[in-house]
Write an enzyme that holds these catalytic residues in place. Structure first.
Site, PDB file in Angstrom:
ATOM      1  N   GLU A   1       0.819  -1.220   0.000  1.00 37.12           N
ATOM      2  CA  GLU A   1       0.000   0.000   0.000  1.00 37.12           C
ATOM      3  C   GLU A   1       0.852   1.269   0.000  1.00 37.12           C
ATOM      4  O   GLU A   1       0.380   2.347   0.360  1.00 37.12           O
ATOM      5  CB  GLU A   1      -0.945  -0.003   1.193  1.00 37.12           C
ATOM      6  CG  GLU A   1      -1.941  -1.143   1.176  1.00 37.12           C
ATOM      7  CD  GLU A   1      -2.884  -1.110   2.360  1.00 37.12           C
ATOM      8  OE1 GLU A   1      -3.777  -0.245   2.387  1.00 37.12           O
ATOM      9  OE2 GLU A   1      -2.729  -1.952   3.267  1.00 37.12           O
TER      10      GLU A   1
ATOM     11  N   SER B   1      -6.746  -2.308   1.679  1.00 39.55           N
ATOM     12  CA  SER B   1      -7.097  -1.653   0.411  1.00 39.55           C
ATOM     13  C   SER B   1      -7.613  -2.619  -0.649  1.00 39.55           C
ATOM     14  O   SER B   1      -7.504  -2.363  -1.839  1.00 39.55           O
ATOM     15  CB  SER B   1      -5.894  -0.867  -0.152  1.00 39.55           C
ATOM     16  OG  SER B   1      -5.567   0.202   0.699  1.00 39.55           O
TER      17      SER B   1
ATOM     18  N   TYR C   1      -9.601   4.185  -4.928  1.00 37.45           N
ATOM     19  CA  TYR C   1      -8.564   5.188  -5.122  1.00 37.45           C
ATOM     20  C   TYR C   1      -8.520   5.853  -6.491  1.00 37.45           C
ATOM     21  O   TYR C   1      -7.889   6.899  -6.632  1.00 37.45           O
ATOM     22  CB  TYR C   1      -7.192   4.565  -4.826  1.00 37.45           C
ATOM     23  CG  TYR C   1      -7.083   4.043  -3.422  1.00 37.45           C
ATOM     24  CD1 TYR C   1      -7.142   4.903  -2.333  1.00 37.45           C
ATOM     25  CD2 TYR C   1      -6.959   2.678  -3.178  1.00 37.45           C
ATOM     26  CE1 TYR C   1      -7.066   4.425  -1.033  1.00 37.45           C
ATOM     27  CE2 TYR C   1      -6.875   2.190  -1.884  1.00 37.45           C
ATOM     28  CZ  TYR C   1      -6.929   3.068  -0.820  1.00 37.45           C
ATOM     29  OH  TYR C   1      -6.851   2.593   0.462  1.00 37.45           O
TER      30      TYR C   1
ATOM     31  N   ARG D   1     -11.378   3.171  11.456  1.00 38.13           N
ATOM     32  CA  ARG D   1     -12.600   2.985  10.684  1.00 38.13           C
ATOM     33  C   ARG D   1     -13.068   1.536  10.800  1.00 38.13           C
ATOM     34  O   ARG D   1     -12.243   0.624  10.854  1.00 38.13           O
ATOM     35  CB  ARG D   1     -12.342   3.315   9.214  1.00 38.13           C
ATOM     36  CG  ARG D   1     -13.519   3.906   8.466  1.00 38.13           C
ATOM     37  CD  ARG D   1     -13.191   4.140   7.005  1.00 38.13           C
ATOM     38  NE  ARG D   1     -13.037   2.879   6.296  1.00 38.13           N
ATOM     39  CZ  ARG D   1     -12.003   2.592   5.497  1.00 38.13           C
ATOM     40  NH1 ARG D   1     -11.039   3.471   5.302  1.00 38.13           N
ATOM     41  NH2 ARG D   1     -11.942   1.429   4.895  1.00 38.13           N
TER      42      ARG D   1
ATOM     43  N   ASP E   1     -15.709  -1.098   8.821  1.00 40.07           N
ATOM     44  CA  ASP E   1     -16.538  -1.309   7.638  1.00 40.07           C
ATOM     45  C   ASP E   1     -17.550  -2.419   7.906  1.00 40.07           C
ATOM     46  O   ASP E   1     -17.222  -3.410   8.573  1.00 40.07           O
ATOM     47  CB  ASP E   1     -15.669  -1.689   6.441  1.00 40.07           C
ATOM     48  CG  ASP E   1     -14.619  -0.635   6.124  1.00 40.07           C
ATOM     49  OD1 ASP E   1     -14.872   0.552   6.404  1.00 40.07           O
ATOM     50  OD2 ASP E   1     -13.543  -1.003   5.608  1.00 40.07           O
TER      51      ASP E   1
ATOM     52  N   GLU F   1     -14.411  -5.473   8.754  1.00 42.71           N
ATOM     53  CA  GLU F   1     -13.037  -5.368   9.247  1.00 42.71           C
ATOM     54  C   GLU F   1     -12.796  -4.022   9.898  1.00 42.71           C
ATOM     55  O   GLU F   1     -13.595  -3.085   9.782  1.00 42.71           O
ATOM     56  CB  GLU F   1     -12.035  -5.587   8.123  1.00 42.71           C
ATOM     57  CG  GLU F   1     -12.076  -4.563   7.013  1.00 42.71           C
ATOM     58  CD  GLU F   1     -11.083  -4.893   5.898  1.00 42.71           C
ATOM     59  OE1 GLU F   1     -10.963  -6.070   5.536  1.00 42.71           O
ATOM     60  OE2 GLU F   1     -10.435  -3.953   5.408  1.00 42.71           O
TER      61      GLU F   1
ATOM     62  N   ASN G   1      -9.951  -0.865  10.315  1.00 48.61           N
ATOM     63  CA  ASN G   1      -8.785  -0.186   9.740  1.00 48.61           C
ATOM     64  C   ASN G   1      -8.236   0.763  10.805  1.00 48.61           C
ATOM     65  O   ASN G   1      -8.923   1.705  11.200  1.00 48.61           O
ATOM     66  CB  ASN G   1      -9.179   0.614   8.502  1.00 48.61           C
ATOM     67  CG  ASN G   1      -9.643  -0.277   7.372  1.00 48.61           C
ATOM     68  OD1 ASN G   1      -8.855  -0.743   6.574  1.00 48.61           O
ATOM     69  ND2 ASN G   1     -10.947  -0.533   7.312  1.00 48.61           N
TER      70      ASN G   1
ATOM     71  N   GLY H   1      -7.058   5.393   4.981  1.00 47.61           N
ATOM     72  CA  GLY H   1      -6.555   6.322   3.984  1.00 47.61           C
ATOM     73  C   GLY H   1      -6.925   7.765   4.298  1.00 47.61           C
ATOM     74  O   GLY H   1      -7.963   8.049   4.899  1.00 47.61           O
TER      75      GLY H   1
END
Length: 308
Positions: A19, A147, A213, A252, A254, A267, A269, A273
């Protein structure tokens, strides 16, 4: 505290993971915003000599914007602990668990938190057995990547070997997850609170690397469209899921709301990002916080760590 109280800040970005490209973009955005806010911030592209670079730089604290292995998995956090250098976000345990999709799901299951059925595959034969047990379609994910790198949706027997090659090239341990039909959401966490939810919509098969992205076809709905009481319940659940793995500071979670209107956690994070396509800045903006204010709030999470 004043901006001067932060001292000299190392913005750790780039790194050596898959990443890296995203981390460079995130790091440059954070670096620019911190400087706009009056913070003495300096970019540090992390390499194998980082254990020498940081002590030599005279830094007072570190803002971690490293995505993936070596930055988001507890490794960098452990080094910073040894260097007694305060840093942003989750500690060693929360970072390591948050990066490990399988152990995260095990913890959620043990605590009674909702998450889709799954299997673990360490060989092509185990992947074939997992697919047979779960039924088509399934998602195959490298256990320690982010990602959506190396992630494949399997809809037929012919796709199994290709999915195995893509994921196994990145990780020895794969998460095989029951496909969830429904709508995808994300909850940004900042200092113990969940920000407004975002509903994600993409014409792609799923919210993959391209959709995250590069694509201009991805749609981000904030307000997310849920009734206030349901949004609050999802925010509370996301916060519980975040704290369950020992994550802290910011991050974060999700999740999906499936066709039966049940939440299914995906999951965690711990270093999301921070690019122009990123979700945490969108959620912060919906909460009335611009990007420089957000990065300063994140930087403040480093002040909780004292090395007396």
């Amino acid at each position: 505290m004043t901006k001067q109280d932060f001292g000299k800040v190392a913005v750790l970005y780039g790194g050596l993971s898959a990443e890296r490209e995203v981390s460079l973009k995130s790091g440059n955005a954070v670096l620019t915003a911190l400087r706009q806010a009056g913070v003495d911030a300096h970019g540090v592209d992390v390499g194998h000599d980082i254990h020498q670079v940081l002590p030599a730089g005279g830094y007072a604290r570190a803002f971690i914007v490293l995505h993936g292995r070596g930055g988001e998995d507890g490794t960098m956090q452990g080094l910073l602990e040894l260097l007694r250098l305060p840093y942003t976000g989750s500690g060693v345990l929360g970072s390591a668990l948050g990066m490990d999709k399988i152990r995260t799901k095990r913890i959620w299951r043990a605590m009674g938190l909702p998450t889709a059925d799954y299997r673990i595959a360490r060989s092509l034969q185990e992947l074939e057995q997992a697919v047979q047990a779960l039924g088509f379609p399934v998602m195959v994910k490298p256990n320690h990547e982010g990602s959506s790198i190396g992630v494949t949706k399997i809809e037929s027997t012919e796709q199994i070997a290709v999915a195995w090659q893509a994921a196994h090239a990145l990780d020895a341990e794969l998460l095989v997850e029951h496909w969830i039909t429904g709508q995808e959401y994300t909850a940004s966490i900042l200092n113990g609170q969940a920000l407004p939810l975002i509903r994600l919509e993409t014409p792609n098969q799923f919210y993959d690397y391209q959709a995250k992205y590069h694509a201009n076809t991805t749609r981000y709905h904030c307000p997310c469209g849920l009734p206030p009481a349901q949004e609050k319940a999802c925010q509370d659940l996301a916060l519980a899921a975040f704290e369950a793995v020992g994550a802290s500071g910011w991050g974060r979670v999700d999740f999906f709301i499936d066709q039966h209107q049940q939440v299914q956690l995906l999951e965690v994070n711990t270093v999301p990002g921070m690019t122009d396509h990123s979700l945490v800045p969108m959620a912060a903006k919906a909460a009335g916080m611009d990007f420089p204010a957000l990065v300063v709030k994140i930087l403040e999470t480093s002040c909780e760590r004292r090395y007396d």
